[in-house]
Design an enzyme around this catalytic site. Structure first.
Site, PDB file in Angstrom:
ATOM      1  N   LYS A  43       0.779  -1.108   0.038  1.00  0.00           N
ATOM      2  CA  LYS A  43      -0.242  -0.033  -0.247  1.00  0.00           C
ATOM      3  C   LYS A  43       0.995   1.317  -0.072  1.00  0.00           C
ATOM      4  CE  LYS A  43      -3.373  -0.117  -0.661  1.00  0.00           C
ATOM      5  NZ  LYS A  43      -4.907  -0.353  -1.152  1.00  0.00           N
TER       6      LYS A  43
HETATM    7  N1  PMP Z   1      -2.827  -7.639   1.207  1.00  0.00           N
HETATM    8  C1  PMP Z   1      -2.907  -6.910   2.261  1.00  0.00           C
HETATM    9  C2  PMP Z   1      -2.495  -7.085   3.540  1.00  0.00           C
HETATM   10  C3  PMP Z   1      -3.500  -5.402   2.193  1.00  0.00           C
HETATM   11  O1  PMP Z   1      -3.471  -4.647   3.249  1.00  0.00           O
HETATM   12  C4  PMP Z   1      -4.167  -5.194   0.946  1.00  0.00           C
HETATM   13  C5  PMP Z   1      -4.523  -3.618   0.603  1.00  0.00           C
HETATM   14  N2  PMP Z   1      -6.148  -3.628   0.979  1.00  0.00           N
HETATM   15  C6  PMP Z   1      -4.100  -6.126  -0.107  1.00  0.00           C
HETATM   16  C7  PMP Z   1      -3.509  -7.285  -0.048  1.00  0.00           C
HETATM   17  C8  PMP Z   1      -4.686  -5.817  -1.417  1.00  0.00           C
HETATM   18  O2  PMP Z   1      -4.276  -4.760  -2.191  1.00  0.00           O
HETATM   19  P1  PMP Z   1      -5.374  -3.980  -3.249  1.00  0.00           P
HETATM   20  O3  PMP Z   1      -6.084  -2.900  -2.434  1.00  0.00           O
HETATM   21  O4  PMP Z   1      -4.277  -3.016  -3.985  1.00  0.00           O
HETATM   22  O5  PMP Z   1      -6.295  -4.736  -3.883  1.00  0.00           O
END
Ligand code: PMP
Length: 335
Positions: A43
């Site tokens: 993130k």
């Molecule tokens: N894994 C974790 C631990 C996260 O915090 C996030 C963010 N929400 C994601 C995966 C997925 O990423 P995205 O929001 O870009 O789909």
């Protein structure tokens, strides 16, 4: 190479060949090591992209406040970007997230508002609370990671091209879960733009609506998951139109067992969403010809889950096993 500040240190993460996994599968599985970003997760890229974009549009002014509702990692990244650039941050977190992440947010100086974890349709959901705080607070900017496509663009401009370069264009498939969908949508767009033949697969946790949406065009959740940061029951602007070819799904038990397997056999210490991503990558890899290359995302580090995924009492409470063989983990896939 010298980089400038926290923001300059984001990205250009290693693409790690998971050696033992690749050996056992006879296919190369590569993990983009996003847990090595300076804020500790994938993130960081979205946070930097969102803040850069807000500054460019002048919707975030010097001395302003960044407000966001988040499962934790986006808040952590935004709090650090805020510190670097002289903004305040207000972070609204649902109370079902790991206490490690909430403690990090407090340590970083964010104004943390922990709210009850309730459905999106409830006005007290963290997303709506964050929006209202931003509306009422002078000088506030609502990052809105779900609908603000600066999130997806950050991955399209950095994560995707880095992966392409690091594997010299030799990539057969990309597999990842979605929280906001920014990572998979941005990376898939960047890869497809370079080679339309790259297979892009969503690996959805149970309880998320996207598996049925991608495969059957219907936003229909089935089952349940406690994995943090992934799974969503609605269509976000970041996921909408993502060039994703198909979806598979995996369970919390598989994701948790894989997080332990990666630690035990690869020396890679990552959280449950990374475990789920690797289950997905291995599942897709097994369907492809021997020698194929599949890339996935290692989203954040295991240290954020010492009280859960890497806690024996928690494992027992949830009936999750560690120390499982790879074949056993993969064969327990949901139907
Ligand atoms: N894994 C974790 C631990 C996260 O915090 C996030 C963010 N929400 C994601 C995966 C997925 O990423 P995205 O929001 O870009 O789909």
């Amino acid at each position: 190479m010298v980089v400038t500040g926290f923001s300059g240190a984001i990205g250009n993460t290693p693409l790690i060949e998971l050696r033992e996994l690749s050996r056992q599968l006879g296919r190369r599985v590569l993990g983009k090591a996003e847990f090595l970003n300076p804020g500790g997760s994938v993130k960081d890229r979205a946070a930097r992209g969102i803040v850069d974009d807000a500054e460019a549009r002048a919707v975030l002014q010097p001395g302003g406040t960044i407000v966001e509702g988040t499962a934790g990692n986006t808040g952590i990244a935004l709090a650090l970007v805020a510190n670097e650039r002289g903004y305040d941050s207000v972070i609204v977190v649902p109370d079902d997230q790991s206490r490690e992440k909430i403690e990090l947010l407090r340590a970083y100086g964010a104004d943390v508002r922990v709210v009850p974890a309730v459905a999106f349709t409830n006005p007290e959901n963290y997303y709506h609370v964050a929006r209202r705080i931003a509306e009422e607070l002078p000088g506030a900017f609502w990052a809105n990671q779900f609908e603000n496509t600066a999130n997806r663009r950050a991955h399209e401009a950095t994560t995707g091209p880095e992966i392409w370069q690091q594997c010299d264009g030799r990539i057969d498939a990309f597999v990842a879960a979605a929280g906001t969908g920014g990572t998979i949508a941005g990376v898939a767009a960047a890869l497809k733009a370079r080679n339309g033949e790259v297979l892009t697969v969503l690996c959805d946790p149970m309880g998320s609506a996207l598996y049925n949406y991608v495969n059957y065009g219907e936003l229909k959740p089935e089952g349940d998951s406690d994995l943090e940061g992934i799974g969503i029951k609605r269509l976000t602007a970041n996921f909408e139109g993502a060039p994703v070819d198909r979806a598979i799904r995996a369970t919390d038990a598989q994701a948790t067992a894989m997080a332990h397997w990666l630690l035990e056999h690869e020396g890679i210490f990552v959280g449950g969403s990374s475990g789920l991503n690797v289950v997905g990558a291995a599942t897709v890899a097994r369907e492809l010809p021997a020698g194929s290359t599949v890339v996935t995302i290692l989203c954040d580090g295991g240290g954020r889950y010492l009280s859960r995924t890497f806690n024996d009492a928690w494992l027992r409470e949830n009936n999750f096993a560690k120390g499982q063989r790879l074949a056993k983990i993969l064969e327990s896939a949901p139907h």
